[in-house]
Design a protein around this motif. Structure first.
Motif, mmCIF file in Angstrom:
data_model
loop_
_atom_site.group_PDB
_atom_site.id
_atom_site.type_symbol
_atom_site.label_atom_id
_atom_site.label_comp_id
_atom_site.label_asym_id
_atom_site.label_seq_id
_atom_site.Cartn_x
_atom_site.Cartn_y
_atom_site.Cartn_z
ATOM 1 N N PHE A 1 0.832 -1.205 0.000
ATOM 2 C CA PHE A 1 0.000 0.000 0.000
ATOM 3 C C PHE A 1 0.866 1.254 0.000
ATOM 4 C CE2 PHE A 1 -4.333 -1.553 1.841
ATOM 5 C CZ PHE A 1 -4.488 -2.337 0.717
ATOM 6 N N ARG A 2 1.946 1.241 0.793
ATOM 7 C CA ARG A 2 2.808 2.427 0.842
ATOM 8 C C ARG A 2 3.475 2.683 -0.504
ATOM 9 N NH1 ARG A 2 4.056 0.247 5.949
ATOM 10 N NH2 ARG A 2 5.963 -0.718 5.138
ATOM 11 N N GLY A 3 3.770 1.618 -1.251
ATOM 12 C CA GLY A 3 4.430 1.776 -2.541
ATOM 13 C C GLY A 3 3.493 1.864 -3.721
ATOM 14 N N ALA A 4 2.173 1.779 -3.470
ATOM 15 C CA ALA A 4 1.203 1.710 -4.566
ATOM 16 C C ALA A 4 1.164 2.979 -5.406
ATOM 17 C CB ALA A 4 -0.187 1.416 -4.003
ATOM 18 N N LYS A 5 1.462 4.114 -4.796
ATOM 19 C CA LYS A 5 1.362 5.388 -5.512
ATOM 20 C C LYS A 5 2.277 5.418 -6.727
ATOM 21 C CE LYS A 5 1.418 10.389 -4.747
ATOM 22 N NZ LYS A 5 1.649 11.470 -3.755
ATOM 23 N N ALA A 6 3.404 4.716 -6.652
ATOM 24 C CA ALA A 6 4.348 4.701 -7.774
ATOM 25 C C ALA A 6 3.730 4.071 -9.021
ATOM 26 C CB ALA A 6 5.612 3.945 -7.378
ATOM 27 N N PHE A 7 2.670 3.295 -8.838
ATOM 28 C CA PHE A 7 1.986 2.646 -9.963
ATOM 29 C C PHE A 7 0.662 3.322 -10.297
ATOM 30 C CE2 PHE A 7 4.874 -0.523 -8.287
ATOM 31 C CZ PHE A 7 5.422 -1.067 -9.446
ATOM 32 N N GLY A 8 0.405 4.492 -9.708
ATOM 33 C CA GLY A 8 -0.822 5.218 -10.001
ATOM 34 C C GLY A 8 -2.030 4.748 -9.234
ATOM 35 N N VAL A 9 -1.816 4.016 -8.152
ATOM 36 C CA VAL A 9 -2.913 3.506 -7.325
ATOM 37 C C VAL A 9 -3.012 4.339 -6.056
ATOM 38 C CG1 VAL A 9 -3.771 1.526 -5.994
ATOM 39 C CG2 VAL A 9 -2.693 1.169 -8.236
ATOM 40 N N GLU A 10 -4.221 4.781 -5.722
ATOM 41 C CA GLU A 10 -4.437 5.532 -4.483
ATOM 42 C C GLU A 10 -5.035 4.618 -3.437
ATOM 43 O OE1 GLU A 10 -6.711 9.475 -2.655
ATOM 44 O OE2 GLU A 10 -6.432 9.285 -4.818
ATOM 45 N N VAL A 11 -4.404 4.566 -2.282
ATOM 46 C CA VAL A 11 -4.917 3.834 -1.131
ATOM 47 C C VAL A 11 -5.520 4.848 -0.174
ATOM 48 C CG1 VAL A 11 -4.325 2.306 0.772
ATOM 49 C CG2 VAL A 11 -3.212 2.007 -1.450
ATOM 50 N N PHE A 12 -6.728 4.592 0.267
ATOM 51 C CA PHE A 12 -7.497 5.580 1.014
ATOM 52 C C PHE A 12 -7.396 5.351 2.518
ATOM 53 C CE2 PHE A 12 -8.932 6.175 -3.162
ATOM 54 C CZ PHE A 12 -9.758 7.282 -3.254
ATOM 55 N N THR B 1 -20.497 1.198 -10.177
ATOM 56 C CA THR B 1 -20.155 2.362 -9.349
ATOM 57 C C THR B 1 -18.838 2.159 -8.609
ATOM 58 O OG1 THR B 1 -21.467 1.497 -7.512
ATOM 59 C CG2 THR B 1 -22.563 3.022 -9.034
ATOM 60 N N ALA B 2 -17.924 1.422 -9.198
ATOM 61 C CA ALA B 2 -16.696 1.049 -8.486
ATOM 62 C C ALA B 2 -15.757 2.223 -8.252
ATOM 63 C CB ALA B 2 -15.959 -0.041 -9.265
ATOM 64 N N ASN B 3 -15.201 2.260 -7.045
ATOM 65 C CA ASN B 3 -14.029 3.078 -6.748
ATOM 66 C C ASN B 3 -12.933 2.086 -6.356
ATOM 67 O OD1 ASN B 3 -11.973 4.609 -5.607
ATOM 68 N ND2 ASN B 3 -13.367 6.117 -4.736
ATOM 69 N N HIS B 4 -12.080 1.754 -7.305
ATOM 70 C CA HIS B 4 -11.064 0.725 -7.105
ATOM 71 C C HIS B 4 -9.694 1.322 -6.816
ATOM 72 C CE1 HIS B 4 -10.243 1.865 -11.242
ATOM 73 N NE2 HIS B 4 -11.508 1.555 -11.546
ATOM 74 N N GLY B 5 -9.629 2.639 -6.688
ATOM 75 C CA GLY B 5 -8.370 3.288 -6.376
ATOM 76 C C GLY B 5 -7.356 3.265 -7.508
ATOM 77 N N GLY B 6 -7.807 2.912 -8.708
ATOM 78 C CA GLY B 6 -6.908 2.807 -9.850
ATOM 79 C C GLY B 6 -6.377 1.408 -10.070
ATOM 80 N N LEU B 7 -6.685 0.494 -9.159
ATOM 81 C CA LEU B 7 -6.142 -0.863 -9.229
ATOM 82 C C LEU B 7 -6.567 -1.578 -10.506
ATOM 83 C CD1 LEU B 7 -4.422 -2.638 -7.253
ATOM 84 C CD2 LEU B 7 -6.584 -3.667 -6.529
ATOM 85 N N TRP B 8 -7.818 -1.377 -10.920
ATOM 86 C CA TRP B 8 -8.324 -2.097 -12.090
ATOM 87 C C TRP B 8 -7.752 -1.555 -13.396
ATOM 88 C CZ3 TRP B 8 -14.312 -2.640 -11.028
ATOM 89 C CH2 TRP B 8 -14.490 -3.449 -9.893
ATOM 90 N N ARG B 9 -7.276 -0.329 -13.386
ATOM 91 C CA ARG B 9 -6.736 0.251 -14.628
ATOM 92 C C ARG B 9 -5.213 0.129 -14.729
ATOM 93 N NH1 ARG B 9 -10.387 3.143 -17.854
ATOM 94 N NH2 ARG B 9 -12.452 3.345 -16.891
ATOM 95 N N LEU B 10 -4.622 -0.602 -13.796
ATOM 96 C CA LEU B 10 -3.207 -0.903 -13.931
ATOM 97 C C LEU B 10 -2.965 -1.687 -15.218
ATOM 98 C CD1 LEU B 10 -1.856 -2.122 -10.456
ATOM 99 C CD2 LEU B 10 -1.089 -0.147 -11.766
#
Length: 494
Positions: free
Chosen positions: A420-431, A465-474
């Protein structure tokens, strides 16, 4: 595992309560009517703990290709789960359906009333140290949508909520929270919106002291069950979803009001399946008792979903359009990892056009995290199945994929916490939990206040209505880059 009262796993040939084979039988049952060969492969799998993602993909791919069979598949999976897990009473095993029809005692009712500001609180969203509302929140919603953090329908629903502050007076709603004290649940917001709440959580004094304080600070009313032999006070409030399943269902049915039931409870490990099935039994019983019953779910993005063609093609485009430097570097990483690293996320499309009206073309996002295990995946699959079945039976269903969130249960896993801490480098937001709470509470309000949508393909309900944090568009299958994200996360912590 002990033979405590309530839902348990069945005994295996050695007299132990194991989860693997029953889980396989449940998934095989859901697959049988769609793809008998794939169902046989599930039954024959010898490494279920590590190989389950492939079988999850086979299930969702079969459902995506055959929309006319989706609801029957969900019914078969639920029926198998109800058959597999017995309900224990005084050391005797009973079928779950029989237990639900024979509650053993009548729960008492405790009522709590808020004494805060009588007006519904303004909906705001805490995000990265700021409390967003009005234009600032609208701009953030735009950024989430444009950045691929959430899908358009999620962003549109949030904008509707901004435009309709009157929706948040919930004095006309009766909302049941199965797992009222859940860290990612909406209690704190609903308690400020004049809702008529019904809270179910374990009879733990500390839990109910916290819940009572939340209610007291707001303007809602909350009722809670109390065991028949206990004093009628906060210190003794609560009931066990696992052990008191029939009694909770009967107590809720005695309200004789149209209820909207949120399935929120989470437990670690194999208990997550059991508590999900307990919530399913309560939800199914209330749906059967009252056609007005509505259901609500908060789903995880770390699962397998069929997604519409537009999203799938965007993912494939992102993979194809990587720069030369990335391609060369990732090629080396793939070789070094035996093909497991930087794997393409979506490699093809599934045509459902021959099986129903305008069913379309679909892709498969596989965001399963193997470390979470097959029991976690099965628990969430039970919820998907009930959502599909209840909707087909005419009930309103609010099904919202919530973004990955830094709840205590999630970050207790060191690998996930680092990822989760490193997810931002891949364009994923953890809430943060507070952000997820605010967003998901508003999404439930939106679905209470608007008309149900009609979907040509049943699986659209699960992702619309998904909010996947960008995970699905990786562009990469998420677990194929989790080790790299975790490495970055470990470095970041230092």
């Amino acid at each position: 595992m002990t033979d405590a009262p309530g839902l348990q796993w069945p005994l295996d040939a050695k007299g132990k309560r194991a989860t693997g084979a029953p889980g396989q039988r449940i998934i095989a049952a859901a697959l049988r009517g769609l793809d008998a060969t794939a169902a046989d492969a599930v039954a024959a799998e010898h490494d279920w703990r590590h190989a389950y993602p492939a079988h999850w993909c086979a299930l969702v791919q079969a459902q995506a290709a055959r929309p006319v069979g989706v609801v029957a598949s969900a019914r078969a999976g639920l029926a198998a789960a109800w058959r597999e897990l017995p309900f224990m009473r005084a050391g005797q095993a009973h079928a779950l359906a029989d237990a639900m029809n024979t509650p053993q005692r009548r729960l008492q009712t405790l009522q709590l009333r808020g004494s805060g500001d009588a007006a519904p609180a303004r909906w705001t969203v805490p995000h990265q140290g700021r409390e967003l509302h009005g234009d600032a929140l609208a701009r953030q919603i735009d950024r989430w949508e444009k950045g691929g953090i959430c899908e358009a329908a999620h962003a549109g629903a949030l904008r509707d909520c901004l435009a309709h502050p009157e929706w948040f007076d919930l004095s006309d709603q009766h909302l049941v929270l199965l797992g009222a004290g859940s860290e990612a649940g909406p209690l704190a917001w609903l308690a400020k919106w004049r809702a008529n709440l019904v809270g179910i959580d374990l009879a733990r004094a500390a839990t109910w002291k916290r819940i009572a304080a939340i209610v007291a600070a707001g303007n809602a009313t909350l009722i809670a069950p109390v065991a028949p032999d206990q004093p009628l006070d906060v210190a003794h409030a609560g009931a066990d979803l696992l052990a008191d399943t029939p009694e909770i269902a009967a107590w809720l049915a005695s309200r004789q009001q149209p209820l909207s039931i949120a399935n929120l409870a989470y437990l670690d490990g194999e208990r997550h399946v059991r508590v999900s099935l307990a919530m399913d039994a309560i939800s199914a019983t209330l749906c059967a008792a009252d056609a007005r019953t509505q259901l609500a779910y908060m789903a995880t993005p770390t699962d397998v979903f069929a997604v519409p063609e537009q999203l799938a093609r965007d993912v494939m485009r992102r993979y194809a359009e990587r720069g030369l430097v990335k391609k060369l570097g990732q090629f080396g990483a793939r070789l070094g990892s035996g093909g497991r690293g930087f794997a393409p996320h979506i490699e093809g499309l599934i045509d459902a056009g021959d099986f129903g009206r305008d069913s379309g073309t679909w892709g498969l996002v596989d965001a399963l995290v193997v470390e979470q295990g097959p029991n976690y995946a099965l628990a969430k699959r039970l919820q998907q199945w009930r959502a599909l079945v209840a909707r087909a039976d005419g009930h309103r269903v609010a099904f919202n994929v919530a973004p990955s969130t830094t709840t205590a249960s999630v970050v207790s896993n060191p690998l996930l916490a680092a990822g989760f801490r490193g997810a931002k480098a891949f364009g994923v937001e953890v809430f943060a939990p507070a952000t997820t709470n605010a967003l998901m509470a508003a999404m439930w309000v939106h679905q209470l206040r608007t008309e149900a949508r009609d979907f040509a393909h049943p699986l659209k309900l699960l992702v619309h209505t998904a909010n996947h944090g960008g995970l699905w568009r990786l562009p990469y299958r998420p677990r194929s880059v989790l080790p790299m994200a975790a490495l970055l996360g470990f470095v970041k912590r230092r």
